[in-house]
Design an enzyme around this catalytic site. Structure first.
Site, PDB file in Angstrom:
ATOM      1  N   CYS A  62       6.965 -12.086  -1.148  1.00  0.00           N
ATOM      2  CA  CYS A  62       6.701 -13.449  -1.604  1.00  0.00           C
ATOM      3  C   CYS A  62       7.687 -13.737  -2.739  1.00  0.00           C
ATOM      4  O   CYS A  62       8.738 -13.110  -2.827  1.00  0.00           O
ATOM      5  CB  CYS A  62       5.248 -13.623  -2.034  1.00  0.00           C
ATOM      6  SG  CYS A  62       4.803 -12.694  -3.519  1.00  0.00           S
ATOM      7  N   ARG A  63       7.350 -14.622  -3.635  1.00  0.00           N
ATOM      8  CA  ARG A  63       8.268 -14.960  -4.726  1.00  0.00           C
ATOM      9  C   ARG A  63       8.350 -13.839  -5.757  1.00  0.00           C
ATOM     10  O   ARG A  63       9.437 -13.422  -6.143  1.00  0.00           O
ATOM     11  CB  ARG A  63       7.819 -16.262  -5.396  1.00  0.00           C
ATOM     12  CG  ARG A  63       8.731 -16.700  -6.519  1.00  0.00           C
ATOM     13  CD  ARG A  63       8.286 -18.048  -7.103  1.00  0.00           C
ATOM     14  NE  ARG A  63       8.982 -18.296  -8.334  1.00  0.00           N
ATOM     15  CZ  ARG A  63       8.558 -17.924  -9.538  1.00  0.00           C
ATOM     16  NH1 ARG A  63       7.414 -17.270  -9.653  1.00  0.00           N
ATOM     17  NH2 ARG A  63       9.251 -18.188 -10.606  1.00  0.00           N
TER      18      ARG A  63
END
Length: 97
Positions: A62-63
């Site tokens: 993810c980020r």
């Protein structure tokens, strides 16, 4: 929960194709992703599990690592083999697609 660093993921990608599952939102993925990554936003993951295979291992990204950690927990609870990428895309320095 098992984890890998971005450096480990990049090294694995150079040796063999590995499955990357990107659980970020579409607008985040539009800014760049790991080449070949499968995109399923975290909010839809539970409803799209049928697109994944229980006999494969997924490295989840993810980020920054939080959402991918939650995704790994969900996947593991449903019998999938998943590994979290530490630091997410903020730590990824590999080539962008």
């Amino acid at each position: 929960m098992r984890e890998r660093t971005p450096i480990e993921v990049e090294a694995l990608l150079k040796k063999n194709p590995i499955l990357i599952l990107d659980v970020r939102e579409a607008e985040e993925v539009a800014q760049g992703k790991i080449p070949g990554a499968i995109h399923i936003p975290l909010g839809l993951l539970e409803y799209r599990l049928n697109e994944l295979h229980k006999d494969k291992e997924y490295t989840v990204v993810c980020r920054s690592g939080g959402r991918s950690g939650r995704a790994v927990q969900l996947l593991e609870s449903r019998g999938y083999n998943a590994v979290n990428m530490n630091g997410g895309m903020m730590a990824w320095e590999g080539p962008a697609e």
